[in-house]
Motif scaffolding. Structure first.
Motif, PDB file in Angstrom:
ATOM      1  N   HIS A   1     116.946   2.786 -45.133  1.00 19.22           N
ATOM      2  CA  HIS A   1     116.033   2.884 -43.993  1.00 19.22           C
ATOM      3  C   HIS A   1     114.387   1.791 -43.770  1.00 19.22           C
ATOM      4  N   GLY A   2     114.444   1.274 -44.724  1.00 16.09           N
ATOM      5  CA  GLY A   2     113.298   0.155 -45.175  1.00 16.09           C
ATOM      6  C   GLY A   2     113.188  -0.602 -44.322  1.00 16.09           C
ATOM      7  N   PRO A   3     111.882  -1.408 -43.813  1.00 14.78           N
ATOM      8  CA  PRO A   3     112.109  -2.820 -42.920  1.00 14.78           C
ATOM      9  C   PRO A   3     112.831  -3.995 -43.859  1.00 14.78           C
ATOM     10  N   TRP A   4     112.638  -4.130 -45.183  1.00 15.59           N
ATOM     11  CA  TRP A   4     112.835  -5.365 -46.314  1.00 15.59           C
ATOM     12  C   TRP A   4     114.227  -5.821 -46.025  1.00 15.59           C
ATOM     13  N   PRO A   5     115.254  -5.237 -46.203  1.00 12.54           N
ATOM     14  CA  PRO A   5     116.584  -5.542 -45.908  1.00 12.54           C
ATOM     15  C   PRO A   5     116.598  -6.256 -44.031  1.00 12.54           C
ATOM     16  N   ARG A   6     116.334  -5.403 -43.496  1.00 14.38           N
ATOM     17  CA  ARG A   6     116.060  -5.822 -42.205  1.00 14.38           C
ATOM     18  C   ARG A   6     115.663  -6.634 -41.871  1.00 14.38           C
ATOM     19  N   MET A   7     114.725  -7.011 -42.606  1.00 16.40           N
ATOM     20  CA  MET A   7     113.905  -8.330 -41.808  1.00 16.40           C
ATOM     21  C   MET A   7     114.779  -9.861 -41.772  1.00 16.40           C
ATOM     22  N   SER A   8     114.338 -10.625 -40.449  1.00 16.62           N
ATOM     23  CA  SER A   8     114.508 -12.069 -41.271  1.00 16.62           C
ATOM     24  C   SER A   8     114.117 -12.106 -42.140  1.00 16.62           C
ATOM     25  N   GLY A   9     115.211 -13.492 -43.062  1.00 14.15           N
ATOM     26  CA  GLY A   9     114.683 -14.161 -43.844  1.00 14.15           C
ATOM     27  C   GLY A   9     113.702 -14.932 -43.985  1.00 14.15           C
ATOM     28  N   PHE A  10     113.485 -15.305 -42.874  1.00 21.16           N
ATOM     29  CA  PHE A  10     112.042 -15.952 -42.222  1.00 21.16           C
ATOM     30  C   PHE A  10     110.843 -15.308 -42.865  1.00 21.16           C
ATOM     31  N   MET A  11     111.031 -13.930 -42.265  1.00 24.02           N
ATOM     32  CA  MET A  11     110.339 -13.054 -42.539  1.00 24.02           C
ATOM     33  C   MET A  11     109.486 -12.873 -44.020  1.00 24.02           C
ATOM     34  N   ARG A  12     110.869 -12.413 -44.500  1.00 20.63           N
ATOM     35  CA  ARG A  12     110.850 -12.322 -46.237  1.00 20.63           C
ATOM     36  C   ARG A  12     109.598 -13.586 -46.884  1.00 20.63           C
ATOM     37  N   ALA A  13     110.656 -14.513 -45.988  1.00 21.39           N
ATOM     38  CA  ALA A  13     109.794 -16.000 -46.745  1.00 21.39           C
ATOM     39  C   ALA A  13     108.359 -15.600 -46.727  1.00 21.39           C
ATOM     40  N   LYS A  14     107.777 -15.623 -45.999  1.00 22.04           N
ATOM     41  CA  LYS A  14     105.903 -15.655 -45.505  1.00 22.04           C
ATOM     42  C   LYS A  14     105.946 -14.759 -46.701  1.00 22.04           C
ATOM     43  N   ILE A  15     106.413 -13.345 -47.268  1.00 26.98           N
ATOM     44  CA  ILE A  15     105.535 -12.700 -48.034  1.00 26.98           C
ATOM     45  C   ILE A  15     105.669 -12.959 -49.357  1.00 26.98           C
ATOM     46  N   ILE A  16     107.178 -13.356 -49.588  1.00 24.48           N
ATOM     47  CA  ILE A  16     107.432 -13.970 -50.685  1.00 24.48           C
ATOM     48  C   ILE A  16     106.936 -15.131 -51.410  1.00 24.48           C
ATOM     49  N   ASN A  17     106.189 -16.096 -50.912  1.00 26.76           N
ATOM     50  CA  ASN A  17     105.040 -17.110 -50.552  1.00 26.76           C
ATOM     51  C   ASN A  17     103.978 -16.314 -51.328  1.00 26.76           C
ATOM     52  N   LYS A  18     103.156 -15.376 -50.141  1.00 18.83           N
ATOM     53  CA  LYS A  18     101.949 -14.759 -50.069  1.00 18.83           C
ATOM     54  C   LYS A  18     102.105 -14.766 -51.970  1.00 18.83           C
ATOM     55  N   PHE A  19     102.998 -13.880 -52.227  1.00 21.30           N
ATOM     56  CA  PHE A  19     102.607 -13.493 -52.895  1.00 21.30           C
ATOM     57  C   PHE A  19     103.084 -14.071 -54.865  1.00 21.30           C
ATOM     58  N   ALA A  20     103.443 -15.796 -54.327  1.00 19.43           N
ATOM     59  CA  ALA A  20     103.486 -17.094 -54.908  1.00 19.43           C
ATOM     60  C   ALA A  20     101.874 -17.761 -55.020  1.00 19.43           C
ATOM     61  N   ASP A  21     101.151 -17.133 -53.833  1.00 25.61           N
ATOM     62  CA  ASP A  21      99.659 -18.205 -53.903  1.00 25.61           C
ATOM     63  C   ASP A  21      98.393 -17.444 -54.783  1.00 25.61           C
ATOM     64  N   LEU A  22      99.283 -16.154 -54.933  1.00 23.74           N
ATOM     65  CA  LEU A  22      98.489 -14.778 -55.362  1.00 23.74           C
ATOM     66  C   LEU A  22      98.797 -14.941 -56.810  1.00 23.74           C
ATOM     67  N   ILE A  23      99.837 -15.642 -57.589  1.00 21.56           N
ATOM     68  CA  ILE A  23     100.141 -15.752 -58.634  1.00 21.56           C
ATOM     69  C   ILE A  23      99.310 -16.240 -59.050  1.00 21.56           C
ATOM     70  N   GLU A  24      99.949 -17.707 -58.161  1.00 18.40           N
ATOM     71  CA  GLU A  24      98.726 -19.287 -58.576  1.00 18.40           C
ATOM     72  C   GLU A  24      97.208 -19.409 -58.329  1.00 18.40           C
TER      73      GLU A  24
END
Ligand code: NAI
Ligand code: MG
Length: 501
Positions: free
Chosen positions: A72-95
């Motif tokens: 029911h949530g947004p994650w699988p329905r979101m465009s890959g482009f939008m998912r990428a933005k959040i995944i990249n933010k995660f990478a920033d925080l790890i760095e």
């Protein structure tokens, strides 16, 4: 610097342990039973933290959250482009948190802090960036179809709720190697870190909240294998389990899948990888590579080149270099950057390795160097080299997962290939030679998923990694890893006036 001596006490201020609870549906919570287990510092056997001991009920809660986020949530329905933005933010925080994450893996798993900062944690961030880049670039195909009046295409859809069961030897890299492609694919997940090293996974969970993943997309349940791990493997609402660890547990996970919902399984298991040095090699360079290949991360690495085969013309030279270098290999505190390796992960692993060393001695192998524990505190073991090892010996056949090298001599290329393949495993292999014909013949003849020529541990985000034979059934890293978390849907329809209409 003498072999086996630590360079003194660590100067590093130990990290504050901020996260010790389960992470379910975006919240840190106690285990339902309120039980905890101790996370131990392998430098001295002391307790670092008490961590929530998740069990079946907690896995159920985490799976419910992941199921809801997937269905029911947004994650699988979101465009890959939008998912990428959040995944990249995660990478920033790890760095931004490299030091803290590297310190957690060092106190929890005895891993070298400076290597964590240079390699493990940047590589973990790299996995998130790599798959962020892929999140909007995988797609199905337009099909030609054998019936001309039909039109067909395929879609690649996320597989669903994933259970990731990860080991203790590379807690951060393993977390990233599994979680990153699953996120890019659009899956939601429950991660169970190893009971020996739960701390960095909980820190990743905290960062995931800050990165902005919707609740329920990433859940982390700390706990033991036979309880939380087994509950994941047999869960009826998990669609896929991705596992790295021992071959025995890999088997149990397959059995649990077979008797539950036939969930998809990917396994990355043990190894007993061969490292072949041919007569034309530079003895010094070859010995250096062989040593790193076997002792890196205190030998606690599934691709360790733990069976070293040296061609007879160069054998004596290589052996002398190996022994000289092993004696200069400095074992000590993971926070001391002049050391090459720290303590084994825990008492169980320490005792297991020492018992293999005793087997080697009793079975008649020649101990060239090492062979003992270091000091009376913590789980330190000398880098150990056995020569004259034969194929019937336990130390030749079984994965030791410690700093123990088996050394053998071979005559011809054919014999080298036969020796290399004389194992139930097939994870990796190393070849040292300057002769392109030798390199090509040998690399094509070895039954292993990864071949490193004139190098070792040449991992790359873009290079698929995984095993033949009993070493596993999947590929991680590279674009191939996405397939672990995707499934193909075929859609067919008739064209105008088709007889199939
Ligand atoms: P293990 O296979 O028991 O542990 C790996 C993970 O599996 C951990 O998260 C553990 O909690 C979980 N697990 C254990 N039993 C389970 C079960 N019944 N159901 C579901 N999950 C379960 O490995 P262990 O005992 O820590 O180490 C034993 C040997 O395994 C090592 O000496 C080494 O040879 C091999 N190993 C290989 C690794 C690799 O990278 N391929 C990593 C860790 C261990
Ligand atoms: Mg620990």
């Amino acid at each position: 610097m003498e072999n086996g001596k630590s360079n003194g006490a660590a100067t590093m201020k130990l990290p504050e342990i901020k996260f010790t609870k389960l992470f379910i549906n975006g919240q840190f919570v106690d285990a339902t039973s309120e039980k905890t287990f101790e996370s131990i510092d392998p430098r001295n056997g002391e307790v670092i933290a008490k961590v929530a001991a998740g069990d079946k009920e907690d896995v159920d809660l985490a799976v419910n959250a992941a199921r809801h986020a997937f269905d029911h949530g947004p994650w699988p329905r979101m465009s890959g482009f939008m998912r990428a933005k959040i995944i990249n933010k995660f990478a920033d925080l790890i760095e931004q948190n490299i030091e803290e994450l590297a310190a957690l893996d060092a106190v929890d798993g005895g891993k070298m802090f400076h290597i964590g900062k240079l390699s493990d944690i940047p590589s973990a961030a790299g996995h998130f960036r790599y798959y962020a880049g892929a999140a909007d670039k995988f797609h199905g195909e337009t099909l030609k179809m054998t019936k001309p009046s039909m039109f067909g295409y395929t879609l690649k859809e996320p597989i669903g709720v994933v259970g990731h069961i990860i080991p203790w030897n590379f807690p951060s890299i393993m977390f990233a190697m599994k979680v990153a492609p699953a996120l890019a694919a659009g899956c939601t997940m429950v991660v169970k870190p190893a009971e020996q090293t739960p701390l960095s996974a909980l820190f990743f969970a905290h960062l995931s909240k800050e990165a902005g993943f919707p609740d329920g997309v990433i859940n982390v349940v700390t706990g033991f294998g036979s309880t939380a791990g087994a509950a994941i493997a047999s869960h009826m609402d998990i669609d896929k389990v991705s596992f790295t660890g021992s071959t025995d547990v890999g088997r149990k996970i397959m059995q649990a899948a077979a008797t539950s919902n036939l969930k998809k399984i990917s396994l990355e298991l043990g190894g007993k990888s061969p490292f072949l040095i041919f007569d034309d090699a530079d003895a010094d360079k070859a010995a250096h590579l062989a040593l790193i290949g076997c002792f890196h991360n205190k030998g606690e690495i599934c691709v360790a080149g733990s069976r070293v085969f040296v061609q007879e013309g160069i054998y004596d030279k290589v052996v002398n270099k190996l022994v000289e270098k092993a004696k200069n290999w400095n074992v000590g505190d993971p926070f001391d950057s002049t050391c090459q390796h720290g303590p084994q992960v825990d008492k169980k692993q320490f005792e297991k390795i020492l018992s293999y060393i005793e087997h080697g001695k009793n079975e008649g192998a020649t101990l060239l160097t090492g062979g003992k524990a270091i000091g009376d505190k913590g789980y330190f073991i000398e880098p150990t080299i056995f020569a004259d090892v034969t194929e019937d010996m336990k130390i030749y056949k079984e994965e030791i997962f410690g700093p123990v090298m088996c050394l053998m001599k071979f005559k011809t290329i054919e014999e080298g290939i036969k020796c290399a393949n004389n194992t139930k495993y097939g994870l990796a292999a190393g070849i040292v030679s300057q002769n392109i014909d030798v390199i090509n013949t040998v690399s094509r003849s070895i039954k292993a998923g990864v071949i490193w020529v004139n190098c070792y541990f040449a991992f790359d985000l873009d290079s698929p990694y995984g095993g033949y034979k009993a070493s596993g059934n999947c590929r991680e890293s590279g674009m191939d890893a996405l397939d672990n978390y995707l499934q193909v849907k075929a859609i067919a329809m008739p064209l105008l006036n088709s007889p199939w209409q």
